[in-house]
Design a protein around this motif. Structure first.
Motif, PDB file in Angstrom:
ATOM      1  N   GLU A  66      37.025  14.625  15.452  1.00 49.62           N
ATOM      2  CA  GLU A  66      35.913  15.413  14.881  1.00 49.62           C
ATOM      3  C   GLU A  66      36.341  16.860  14.734  1.00 49.62           C
ATOM      4  N   VAL A  67      36.975  17.355  15.793  1.00 54.72           N
ATOM      5  CA  VAL A  67      37.387  18.743  15.793  1.00 54.72           C
ATOM      6  C   VAL A  67      38.474  18.982  14.750  1.00 54.72           C
ATOM      7  N   ASP A  97      26.503   9.704   9.942  1.00 56.61           N
ATOM      8  CA  ASP A  97      25.362   9.890  10.840  1.00 56.61           C
ATOM      9  C   ASP A  97      24.487  11.028  10.339  1.00 56.61           C
ATOM     10  N   LEU A  98      24.268  11.067   9.023  1.00 60.14           N
ATOM     11  CA  LEU A  98      23.434  12.124   8.457  1.00 60.14           C
ATOM     12  C   LEU A  98      21.970  11.844   8.776  1.00 60.14           C
ATOM     13  N   ASN A 100      21.021  16.492  12.392  1.00 58.17           N
ATOM     14  CA  ASN A 100      22.424  16.874  12.193  1.00 58.17           C
ATOM     15  C   ASN A 100      22.600  17.825  11.009  1.00 58.17           C
ATOM     16  N   VAL A 101      21.468  18.300  10.488  1.00 55.07           N
ATOM     17  CA  VAL A 101      21.501  19.293   9.407  1.00 55.07           C
ATOM     18  C   VAL A 101      20.871  20.558   9.983  1.00 55.07           C
ATOM     19  N   LYS A 148      23.062  23.643   6.257  1.00 53.39           N
ATOM     20  CA  LYS A 148      24.451  23.216   6.493  1.00 53.39           C
ATOM     21  C   LYS A 148      24.490  21.896   7.254  1.00 53.39           C
ATOM     22  N   ILE A 149      25.419  21.033   6.860  1.00 50.93           N
ATOM     23  CA  ILE A 149      25.604  19.752   7.556  1.00 50.93           C
ATOM     24  C   ILE A 149      26.535  19.975   8.745  1.00 50.93           C
ATOM     25  N   GLY A 150      26.163  19.413   9.905  1.00 54.76           N
ATOM     26  CA  GLY A 150      27.014  19.526  11.100  1.00 54.76           C
ATOM     27  C   GLY A 150      27.186  18.183  11.779  1.00 54.76           C
ATOM     28  N   ASP A 151      27.650  18.240  13.033  1.00 54.25           N
ATOM     29  CA  ASP A 151      27.834  17.043  13.868  1.00 54.25           C
ATOM     30  C   ASP A 151      28.646  15.942  13.203  1.00 54.25           C
TER      31      ASP A 151
END
Length: 295
Positions: A72-73, A151-152, A156-157, A167-170
């Motif tokens: 992920e990172v 996993d949207l 997670n936004v 912004k999309i995250g996670d």
């Protein structure tokens, strides 16, 4: 770098990164199944950031989870887009047995909580948010290799509410796929998972389905399939093509039709790029549109 003036008012760091650039405060901004997110400060730039911390001892027997966290990172470091959360730094703390990464902080938290807080939101504002999520998805899906978020959902936004920037995250469940754009593991948040995900053969279009469910939640303030009291019932409805009860609450026929496009069968489901050209977004612009036109 210290400033002795007003020391009694100074908020203390409870931890600093190996370079001493980033300091973590004791204030929790959010917590997921795997990580905790704390408020932190970038002393060099003078900005607030998010300090994501994963206790690796929770996964000592699960090497695959640790590998996924590292991927992920690794993935986040390569992503550079206005509608994707930026990653600034990452390190593993052997002594504390934690994986830490510093990301951009969004001032107003996630879109689910933000929407709950602000009940009166116009269709125009919802379209603006939606368009930004799609721009983020279009960036992910057109990357080489293609990135599927998997996993949207509205938690997670993230949003900077003062400027309406989304912004999309996670990216903990994200996967990169090759030329045929297909992936095979069953993973995600059940209420937002496309039916073909359960068949273990899917493409990036599963993110479009999840986006449709996000928009449904933003419009109705109801998590899709909240009428179901367990995952098995959700699975049965999703795989049978039964829409969430929340769809009946969508009063605007244009919005309902747009959500239906996103939830269509994979072959009929449009891409993020197609949806961005949809008449649904006529007259909806972001502040950065002119900027992008020049790029």
């Amino acid at each position: 770098m210290t400033n002795d003036a007003g020391d009694e008012d100074k908020e203390e760091f409870v931890e600093v990164d190996p370079t001493s650039r980033y300091g973590r405060y004791d204030e929790l901004m959010g917590a997921g199944a795997v990580k905790k997110v704390y408020r932190a400060f970038d002393q060099e730039e003078g900005i607030e950031v998010a300090w994501n911390q994963v206790k690796l001892r929770n996964f000592t027997d699960d090497e695959s989870m640790i590998n996924r966290l590292f991927s992920e990172v690794g993935l986040l470091r390569q992503l550079k887009n206005k509608n994707i959360i930026s990653l600034y730094s990452v390190w593993r703390d052997e002594k504390r047995n934690t994986l830490n990464f510093i990301t951009e902080a969004c001032t107003s938290g996630n879109l689910r909580e933000y929407r709950k807080k602000h009940k009166q939101v116009s269709t125009k504002a919802l379209k603006k948010w939606s368009r930004q999520i799609l721009k983020g998805l279009d960036y992910l899906h057109s990357s080489e290799p293609c990135v599927i978020h998997r996993d949207l959902n509205c938690s997670n936004v993230f949003i900077n509410g003062n400027i309406g920037q989304v912004k999309i995250g996670d990216f903990g469940l994200a996967v990169t796929v090759g030329r045929n754009h297909s992936a095979h593991s069953v993973i995600g948040t059940p209420e937002f998972m496309a039916p073909e995900l359960y068949d273990e053969d899917y493409t990036e279009l599963i993110d479009i389905y999840s986006f449709g469910m996000c928009l449904l939640e933003l419009v109705t303030l109801e998590v899709p399939y909240s009428e179901c009291d367990n995952v098995a019932k959700i699975f049965k409805k999703v795989t049978s093509g039964v829409r969430p009860e929340a769809m009946k609450k969508v009063k605007d026929p244009e919005v309902a039709a747009f959500i239906e496009k996103c939830l269509a069968q994979p072959r009929a489901r449009p891409s993020a790029a197609d949806l961005l050209k949809d008449p649904f977004f006529d007259g909806i612009y972001d502040d950065d549109d002119e900027e992008n036109a020049d790029e």
